[in-house]
Design a protein around this motif. Structure first.
Motif, short mmCIF file in Angstrom:
data_model
loop_
_atom_site.label_atom_id
_atom_site.label_comp_id
_atom_site.label_asym_id
_atom_site.label_seq_id
_atom_site.Cartn_x
_atom_site.Cartn_y
_atom_site.Cartn_z
N MET A 1 38.18 44.15 48.11
CA MET A 1 39.42 43.40 48.23
C MET A 1 39.03 41.96 48.61
O MET A 1 38.37 41.75 49.62
CB MET A 1 40.31 43.97 49.34
N MET A 2 39.44 40.98 47.80
CA MET A 2 39.04 39.59 48.06
C MET A 2 40.15 38.61 47.77
O MET A 2 40.94 38.79 46.83
CB MET A 2 37.81 39.22 47.23
N GLU A 3 40.16 37.56 48.59
CA GLU A 3 41.07 36.44 48.38
C GLU A 3 40.26 35.25 47.89
O GLU A 3 39.07 35.12 48.21
CB GLU A 3 41.77 36.08 49.69
N THR A 4 40.90 34.36 47.16
CA THR A 4 40.20 33.18 46.65
C THR A 4 39.70 32.28 47.77
O THR A 4 38.81 31.46 47.56
CB THR A 4 41.11 32.37 45.71
N SER A 5 40.24 32.42 48.97
CA SER A 5 39.82 31.61 50.11
C SER A 5 38.43 31.99 50.62
O SER A 5 37.83 31.26 51.41
CB SER A 5 40.83 31.75 51.26
N GLY A 6 37.90 33.14 50.19
CA GLY A 6 36.59 33.61 50.66
C GLY A 6 36.66 34.82 51.56
O GLY A 6 35.62 35.36 51.95
N HIS A 7 37.86 35.26 51.94
CA HIS A 7 37.99 36.52 52.68
C HIS A 7 37.62 37.66 51.75
O HIS A 7 38.21 37.81 50.67
CB HIS A 7 39.43 36.72 53.16
N GLY A 8 36.65 38.47 52.15
CA GLY A 8 36.26 39.60 51.33
C GLY A 8 36.01 40.83 52.18
O GLY A 8 35.30 40.77 53.18
N ALA A 9 36.61 41.95 51.80
CA ALA A 9 36.47 43.19 52.55
C ALA A 9 36.00 44.30 51.63
O ALA A 9 36.37 44.33 50.45
CB ALA A 9 37.79 43.58 53.20
N LEU A 10 35.18 45.19 52.16
CA LEU A 10 34.66 46.31 51.38
C LEU A 10 35.02 47.63 52.06
O LEU A 10 35.02 47.72 53.28
CB LEU A 10 33.15 46.21 51.24
N LYS A 11 35.30 48.61 51.25
CA LYS A 11 35.61 49.94 51.76
C LYS A 11 34.48 50.47 52.63
O LYS A 11 34.70 51.08 53.68
CB LYS A 11 35.89 50.89 50.60
N GLU A 12 33.23 50.22 52.21
CA GLU A 12 32.06 50.74 52.93
C GLU A 12 31.90 50.10 54.31
O GLU A 12 31.17 50.62 55.15
CB GLU A 12 30.79 50.47 52.12
N ASP B 1 16.09 29.69 47.70
CA ASP B 1 16.60 30.77 46.85
C ASP B 1 18.10 30.94 46.97
O ASP B 1 18.74 31.47 46.05
CB ASP B 1 15.90 32.09 47.21
N LEU B 2 18.65 30.54 48.09
CA LEU B 2 20.07 30.78 48.34
C LEU B 2 20.56 29.84 49.43
O LEU B 2 19.84 29.53 50.38
CB LEU B 2 20.30 32.24 48.77
N GLY B 3 21.81 29.39 49.30
CA GLY B 3 22.49 28.65 50.35
C GLY B 3 23.72 29.41 50.79
O GLY B 3 24.39 30.06 49.97
N ILE B 4 24.04 29.35 52.08
CA ILE B 4 25.17 30.09 52.65
C ILE B 4 26.05 29.13 53.43
O ILE B 4 25.54 28.32 54.22
CB ILE B 4 24.69 31.21 53.59
N VAL B 5 27.35 29.20 53.22
CA VAL B 5 28.31 28.40 53.98
C VAL B 5 29.27 29.35 54.68
O VAL B 5 29.92 30.18 54.03
CB VAL B 5 29.11 27.44 53.07
N PHE B 6 29.35 29.24 56.00
CA PHE B 6 30.29 30.06 56.77
C PHE B 6 31.47 29.21 57.23
O PHE B 6 31.35 28.00 57.44
CB PHE B 6 29.62 30.63 58.03
N ASP B 7 32.62 29.87 57.41
CA ASP B 7 33.70 29.18 58.11
C ASP B 7 33.49 29.35 59.61
O ASP B 7 32.51 29.96 60.05
CB ASP B 7 35.06 29.68 57.64
N THR B 8 34.39 28.80 60.41
CA THR B 8 34.18 28.70 61.84
C THR B 8 33.91 30.05 62.49
O THR B 8 32.96 30.20 63.28
CB THR B 8 35.42 28.07 62.52
N ASP B 9 34.72 31.05 62.18
CA ASP B 9 34.62 32.34 62.85
C ASP B 9 33.94 33.41 61.99
O ASP B 9 33.94 34.59 62.35
CB ASP B 9 35.99 32.83 63.31
N VAL B 10 33.39 33.02 60.85
CA VAL B 10 32.51 33.85 60.01
C VAL B 10 33.23 35.06 59.41
O VAL B 10 32.61 36.07 59.12
CB VAL B 10 31.23 34.29 60.78
N ASP B 11 34.53 34.98 59.23
CA ASP B 11 35.17 36.03 58.45
C ASP B 11 35.24 35.65 56.98
O ASP B 11 35.68 36.44 56.14
CB ASP B 11 36.56 36.40 59.00
N ARG B 12 34.78 34.43 56.64
CA ARG B 12 34.70 33.99 55.25
C ARG B 12 33.34 33.35 55.01
O ARG B 12 32.69 32.85 55.93
CB ARG B 12 35.79 32.96 54.92
N SER B 13 32.93 33.34 53.75
CA SER B 13 31.68 32.68 53.39
C SER B 13 31.71 32.30 51.93
O SER B 13 32.54 32.75 51.15
CB SER B 13 30.47 33.60 53.67
#
Length: 622
Positions: free
Chosen positions: A427-438, A335-347
């Motif tokens: 707030m998101m960058e094209t590199s995959g960094h994404g942050a949410l207010k919540e 149903d879904l595939g997930i790719v993480f970067d090394t330290d998991v601040d991006r996906s």
């Protein structure tokens, strides 16, 4: 069951100002000896003092800054510290040595201690600081240097072992841990030879000016100490298992927000989800989050941590990582595939049909989810996103703020907009960094995936079989998009200055009308002007790297593309991004950039423009 919030654990009064004093090293009679770093190459520095009779320029009672101190300062990488920790890179020498790391960790510890003393009015318990790391093979030795530096600053240290960057920040908030600060040792997706440090307090990640101050102080320590290094710790770090608590926190969020009517504790039952951790720190999400919520994770890839990263770069932007994940999703009918970067601040993710979702597509997916929950909210991205993404957001009632490249810049802009009364939830960058207010404005790749998984389950409960890819099926892609690089022809210590000069000259050419049809972009709704760089509100953020975005128009096609020039904070070069909605548009813009700006201004003498030249002269190919 109501969702738990950690907001009340965030203090509002803590300040972390300039350095004020150095705490003595805490000692007792119990010595713990760690491996010696005597094999590290030490570089001598010239040390001089100033007196009133000297004719040599200097500073009173301070170390004269020379090339060796500059090496410590050059380890700053925006809001992080990064360097070469192991031999093996052609043309790069080891600069992130244990002595350098100890000095930086000590300076950070002093900075934290000073802030706490101000908050508490002096005195109080010693600062408590946690350290996590990714699986890089240099991590063990450099961790000891961090422990030693923090101990010299008077901090009590907690060793989280293998961890993720978001978990390090959360260790300052989640009880019973609630550390005063945290450090994550990682170099993200960079090669195994690299390593680095990321810094957190309860308020979030440090800013570039704060890290610059810490590195400046560390450079002075490094020189004054003449590269001495502590190899014995009088108080050993306390080992803690924070990752289990963090995983439990993520599981609770999914259970509470899905609120499954049939199986509350296993809301992912019936879903198959593939995880590709790239041999980084992200394997925990498979066995400690998904498996425990009932998901089938058979077919997941590269879950075991391996600091040599033998299969591919752990990076959601990496084509190999995405291709392997896509193949696993299709083979297993997941149903879904997930790719993480090394330290998991991006996906990044792959939908059930095998379509990779990263870059603009990932921003669009998260925007679609967030705008359902918060209609009319503002979404901040870096200025390399497409005009089609702006239409996607505005068509759903949202507002799109284009801002400086750099995940810290994008996140801080969102924080500031909220303070200014402009509701900004993503707030998101094209590199995959994404942050949410919540989620405390934290760029957390695992939390972002949690949001996507929750939406996927909700859609299924509502009777939809289309999958999460259907949320972005009307997102148009740019007809042409290319990124080129211009190396700065200079010694490393002068490269930054020359890069700034070149990019400011780009701005001057546009403002003087010397590039016809080119205009610096702006975003009045979020008080950003001058090519998406400068804040025009009452509290402009400092500029850490110079960059400008220009809209490009012509008589035949009107506004049809944009050009973005950016000073790299990683390497001595300038990145050039171009996007066009008409055939041949990127090549035409590259030709104008070369002929009417780079050659006309004489910058082709200090910049290697071969990539620009090849692209502009060819058939749109590199």
């Amino acid at each position: 069951m109501a969702s738990q919030s950690l907001t009340h654990h965030i203090p509002t009064k803590t300040n972390f100002p300039s350095f004020q004093k150095t705490r003595p090293f805490r000692s007792n009679n119990n010595l713990i000896t760690f491996p010696s770093f005597s094999t590290a190459k030490l570089h001598p520095v010239r040390v001089a003092s100033y007196n009133s009779t000297s004719t040599t320029a200097g500073y009173n009672d301070q170390v004269v800054v020379d090339e060796e101190m500059d090496r410590i300062r050059r380890l700053q990488n925006g809001s992080d510290v990064r360097g070469v920790a192991l031999k093996g890179e052609k043309g790069r020498s080891v600069d992130l040595t244990p002595p350098a790391v100890e000095a930086i960790a000590e300076s950070f510890g002093e900075w934290v201690v000073s802030g706490l003393e101000i908050e508490r009015g002096g005195g109080g318990a010693p600062a408590r600081v946690s350290l996590g790391r990714d699986p890089r093979i240099s991590g063990g030795v450099l961790s000891v240097a961090v422990f030693a530096g923090l101990a010299r600053a008077g901090c009590v240290v907690f060793d989280m072992g293998l961890a993720t960057t978001p978990a390090c920040f959360m260790s300052t908030l989640l009880p019973p841990f609630t550390y005063d600060a945290s450090i994550m040792m990682t170099a993200s997706h960079l090669p195994y030879t690299r390593n680095g440090l990321k810094f957190f307090t309860k308020k979030g990640g440090l800013t570039s000016p704060q890290v610059e101050e810490i590195c400046d102080n560390a450079a002075r320590k490094y020189a004054n100490r003449f590269a001495k290094l502590s190899t014995a710790l009088r108080v050993p770090p306390t080992r803690v298992d924070f990752m289990s608590a963090y995983a439990h926190h993520l599981r609770d969020i999914i259970k509470q927000r899905v609120d499954h009517p049939l199986h509350y504790d296993s809301p992912l039952q019936g879903f198959q989800i593939i995880v590709n951790a790239g041999n980084g720190s992200g394997g925990f999400f498979t066995w400690d989050v998904l498996d425990k919520l009932g998901a089938d994770t058979f077919g997941s890839l590269h879950l075991n941590p391996d600091g040599m990263f033998p299969n591919h770069i752990p990076n959601p932007e990496d084509k190999t990582a995405m291709a392997l994940t896509r193949a696993a999703v299709l083979e297993n009918k997941a149903d879904l595939g997930i790719v993480f970067d090394t330290d998991v601040d991006r996906s990044g993710v792959v939908d059930k049909h095998g379509n990779p979702i990263n870059g603009d597509k990932l921003i669009a997916l998260m925007s679609a989810i967030v705008l359902k929950e918060h209609p009319n909210t503002t979404i901040v991205t870096d200025a390399r996103t497409s005009m089609a993404l702006t239409r996607f957001i505005t068509d759903r009632g949202g507002h799109h703020c284009l801002y400086r490249v750099g995940y810290r810049n994008v996140i801080d802009k969102g924080v500031q907009l909220n303070k200014d009364g402009i509701e900004t939830h993503l707030m998101m960058e094209t590199s995959g960094h994404g942050a949410l207010k919540e989620n405390h404005f934290l760029d957390d790749g695992a939390y972002m995936v949690v949001k996507i998984i929750i939406e996927m389950v909700r859609m299924k409960l509502e009777g939809s079989e289309e999958g999460i890819g259907s949320l972005i099926q009307d997102l148009d892609e740019p007809l042409e998009s290319v990124e080129l690089r211009m190396n700065i022809l200079s010694e490393p210590r002068f490269a930054k200055t020359k890069g700034v000069q070149a990019i400011e000259e780009f701005r001057n050419f546009i403002e003087q009308g010397r590039l016809e049809g080119w205009e610096l972009d702006s975003c009045g709704d979020c008080w950003v002007s001058e090519g998406c760089l400068v804040d025009s509100n009452d509290t402009p953020a400092p500029v850490d790297a110079h960059m400008y975005r220009a809209e490009v128009s012509e008589a035949e096609h009107g506004e049809h593309g944009w050009v973005h020039l950016r000073q790299s904070i990683h390497n001595p070069n300038i990145a050039v991004n171009l996007q066009s909605t008409v055939p041949g548009g990127c090549q035409s813009m590259a030709r104008a950039l070369r002929d009417k700006f780079l050659v006309a201004s004489g910058l082709d003498k200090i910049l290697d423009i071969s990539q620009i030249d090849n692209y502009a002269s060819g058939n749109g190919k590199l």
